[in-house]
Design a protein around this motif. Structure first.
Motif, PDB file in Angstrom:
ATOM      1  N   TRP A   1     -11.740   1.123  -2.028  1.00 29.05           N
ATOM      2  CA  TRP A   1     -10.319   0.887  -1.790  1.00 29.05           C
ATOM      3  C   TRP A   1      -9.539   2.106  -2.257  1.00 29.05           C
ATOM      4  N   ILE A   2      -8.353   2.275  -1.666  1.00 30.35           N
ATOM      5  CA  ILE A   2      -7.443   3.339  -2.092  1.00 30.35           C
ATOM      6  C   ILE A   2      -6.055   2.748  -2.267  1.00 30.35           C
ATOM      7  N   CYS A   3      -5.231   3.439  -3.049  1.00 31.04           N
ATOM      8  CA  CYS A   3      -3.855   2.996  -3.285  1.00 31.04           C
ATOM      9  C   CYS A   3      -2.988   4.245  -3.434  1.00 31.04           C
ATOM     10  N   ASP A   4      -2.019   4.407  -2.541  1.00 27.10           N
ATOM     11  CA  ASP A   4      -1.105   5.544  -2.613  1.00 27.10           C
ATOM     12  C   ASP A   4      -0.260   5.411  -3.886  1.00 27.10           C
ATOM     13  N   ARG A   5      -0.143   6.515  -4.644  1.00 28.54           N
ATOM     14  CA  ARG A   5       0.614   6.493  -5.906  1.00 28.54           C
ATOM     15  C   ARG A   5       2.019   7.067  -5.704  1.00 28.54           C
ATOM     16  N   TYR A   6       2.707   6.609  -4.663  1.00 29.51           N
ATOM     17  CA  TYR A   6       4.063   7.034  -4.354  1.00 29.51           C
ATOM     18  C   TYR A   6       4.112   8.543  -4.134  1.00 29.51           C
ATOM     19  N   SER A   7       3.165   9.022  -3.314  1.00 26.48           N
ATOM     20  CA  SER A   7       3.070  10.453  -3.014  1.00 26.48           C
ATOM     21  C   SER A   7       4.213  10.889  -2.102  1.00 26.48           C
ATOM     22  N   ALA A   8       4.501  12.183  -2.097  1.00 24.64           N
ATOM     23  CA  ALA A   8       5.608  12.723  -1.299  1.00 24.64           C
ATOM     24  C   ALA A   8       5.317  12.632   0.203  1.00 24.64           C
ATOM     25  N   ASN A   9       4.080  12.911   0.623  1.00 27.90           N
ATOM     26  CA  ASN A   9       3.753  12.938   2.050  1.00 27.90           C
ATOM     27  C   ASN A   9       2.971  11.715   2.530  1.00 27.90           C
ATOM     28  N   GLY A  10       2.697  10.784   1.655  1.00 25.38           N
ATOM     29  CA  GLY A  10       2.047   9.541   2.062  1.00 25.38           C
ATOM     30  C   GLY A  10       0.549   9.652   2.304  1.00 25.38           C
ATOM     31  N   THR A  11      -0.050   8.498   2.602  1.00 26.79           N
ATOM     32  CA  THR A  11      -1.480   8.380   2.843  1.00 26.79           C
ATOM     33  C   THR A  11      -1.672   7.574   4.122  1.00 26.79           C
ATOM     34  N   VAL A  12      -2.561   8.054   4.995  1.00 30.16           N
ATOM     35  CA  VAL A  12      -2.836   7.385   6.265  1.00 30.16           C
ATOM     36  C   VAL A  12      -4.338   7.145   6.374  1.00 30.16           C
ATOM     37  N   ILE A  13      -4.713   5.896   6.710  1.00 32.76           N
ATOM     38  CA  ILE A  13      -6.125   5.548   6.930  1.00 32.76           C
ATOM     39  C   ILE A  13      -6.370   5.524   8.429  1.00 32.76           C
ATOM     40  N   ILE A  14      -7.438   6.207   8.857  1.00 33.67           N
ATOM     41  CA  ILE A  14      -7.833   6.198  10.267  1.00 33.67           C
ATOM     42  C   ILE A  14      -9.250   5.629  10.327  1.00 33.67           C
ATOM     43  N   PRO A  15      -9.400   4.342  10.720  1.00 36.35           N
ATOM     44  CA  PRO A  15     -10.742   3.760  10.806  1.00 36.35           C
ATOM     45  C   PRO A  15     -11.517   4.350  11.984  1.00 36.35           C
ATOM     46  N   ARG A  16     -12.854   4.117  11.983  1.00 35.47           N
ATOM     47  CA  ARG A  16     -13.691   4.613  13.090  1.00 35.47           C
ATOM     48  C   ARG A  16     -13.171   4.116  14.426  1.00 35.47           C
TER      49      ARG A  16
ATOM     50  N   VAL B   1     -11.205   0.916   2.685  1.00 40.06           N
ATOM     51  CA  VAL B   1     -11.529   1.975   3.641  1.00 40.06           C
ATOM     52  C   VAL B   1     -13.004   1.826   4.007  1.00 40.06           C
ATOM     53  N   PRO B   2     -13.299   1.561   5.289  1.00 36.80           N
ATOM     54  CA  PRO B   2     -14.694   1.392   5.687  1.00 36.80           C
ATOM     55  C   PRO B   2     -15.426   2.734   5.768  1.00 36.80           C
ATOM     56  N   ARG B   3     -16.739   2.684   5.673  1.00 39.32           N
ATOM     57  CA  ARG B   3     -17.542   3.901   5.877  1.00 39.32           C
ATOM     58  C   ARG B   3     -17.283   4.423   7.284  1.00 39.32           C
ATOM     59  N   GLY B   4     -17.207   5.702   7.410  1.00 42.24           N
ATOM     60  CA  GLY B   4     -16.928   6.308   8.703  1.00 42.24           C
ATOM     61  C   GLY B   4     -15.440   6.503   8.943  1.00 42.24           C
ATOM     62  N   GLY B   5     -14.607   5.959   8.071  1.00 39.66           N
ATOM     63  CA  GLY B   5     -13.166   6.123   8.209  1.00 39.66           C
ATOM     64  C   GLY B   5     -12.699   7.450   7.636  1.00 39.66           C
ATOM     65  N   ARG B   6     -11.482   7.795   7.956  1.00 45.67           N
ATOM     66  CA  ARG B   6     -10.881   9.039   7.466  1.00 45.67           C
ATOM     67  C   ARG B   6      -9.567   8.691   6.783  1.00 45.67           C
TER      68      ARG B   6
ATOM     69  N   PRO C   1      -4.303   4.799  13.517  1.00 42.12           N
ATOM     70  CA  PRO C   1      -3.971   5.121  12.126  1.00 42.12           C
ATOM     71  C   PRO C   1      -3.080   4.058  11.495  1.00 42.12           C
ATOM     72  N   HIS C   2      -3.214   3.947  10.172  1.00 39.60           N
ATOM     73  CA  HIS C   2      -2.431   2.962   9.419  1.00 39.60           C
ATOM     74  C   HIS C   2      -1.846   3.643   8.184  1.00 39.60           C
ATOM     75  N   ARG C   3      -0.509   3.718   8.125  1.00 42.28           N
ATOM     76  CA  ARG C   3       0.147   4.321   6.963  1.00 42.28           C
ATOM     77  C   ARG C   3       0.128   3.328   5.805  1.00 42.28           C
ATOM     78  N   CYS C   4      -0.313   3.797   4.648  1.00 40.36           N
ATOM     79  CA  CYS C   4      -0.430   2.939   3.464  1.00 40.36           C
ATOM     80  C   CYS C   4       0.923   2.770   2.786  1.00 40.36           C
ATOM     81  N   GLU C   5       1.207   1.564   2.409  1.00 39.01           N
ATOM     82  CA  GLU C   5       2.407   1.272   1.630  1.00 39.01           C
ATOM     83  C   GLU C   5       2.110   1.638   0.176  1.00 39.01           C
TER      84      GLU C   5
END
Length: 188
Positions: free
Chosen positions: A142-157, A172-177, A161-165
């Motif tokens: 699992w990942i959790c964005d720590r209120y970063s300036a440019n955000g975090t996006v998960i792209i599954p296989r 995050v599944p294996r093979g994801g980015r 894409p899904h922008r993280c809140e």
């Protein structure tokens, strides 16, 4: 020629041959064996009429658990989980061990404890100092964005894409980015 091995007691009792007991094959019980593929006394090679077992009856027997009663179950070996590896666009690779923070220069807040602090080389500063938190739960990453300036996006296989809140955990599944600023890492 006599050969002696020192330190090993040798029995003075003469060894005699033990007569082998012959058991005819027909007297050996075949209980507990599946009936599929085992010739029965009615089999044509045994001198009787042919006996057939339908695939449907074999499946029904398997569904009822009859084969489980016949064969004792062996304990399954404990297989350790395959570790997650994060492969970064910078060429770095990190094996996930417990929990961690990831960023240009990640640091913990007072009272926090993490197993890993992963620093990413980012001269453009698109990745925040402490960009995201990661960890393992039920052998899943699992990942959790720590209120970063440019955000975090998960792209599954498969899928978009899904922008993280910020402040919320995402698996995050294996093979994801995962995209972090101008960089990314693949989950293997």
């Amino acid at each position: 020629m006599e050969v002696r091995i020192t330190g090993v007691p040798v029995s003075e009792t003469p060894v005699t041959d033990v007569p082998a007991t012959e058991v005819p094959l027909t007297e050996v019980p075949l209980t507990g064996l599946p009936s599929v593929g085992v010739p029965s006394p009615d089999h044509p090679l045994q001198g009787g009429s042919p006996r057939s077992v339908s695939a449907a009856s074999a499946r029904a027997e398997a569904r009822t658990g009859a084969t489980e009663e016949r064969f004792p179950t062996m304990p399954r070996p404990i297989i350790p989980p395959v570790p997650y590896v994060l492969s970064f666009s910078t060429g770095e690779r990190v094996v996930v061990v417990g929990t961690g923070l990831l960023g240009r220069r990640p640091f913990t807040q007072p009272g926090e404890r993490f197993d890993q602090l992963v620093s990413i080389a980012d001269y453009e500063r698109s990745v925040s100092k402490t960009h995201l938190e990661f960890g393992l739960e039920d052998d899943q990453l699992w990942i959790c964005d720590r209120y970063s300036a440019n955000g975090t996006v998960i792209i599954p296989r498969a899928g978009g894409p899904h922008r993280c809140e910020p402040g919320r955990r995402y698996r995050v599944p294996r093979g994801g980015r995962v995209e972090i600023g101008d960089h990314w890492f693949d989950v293997r």
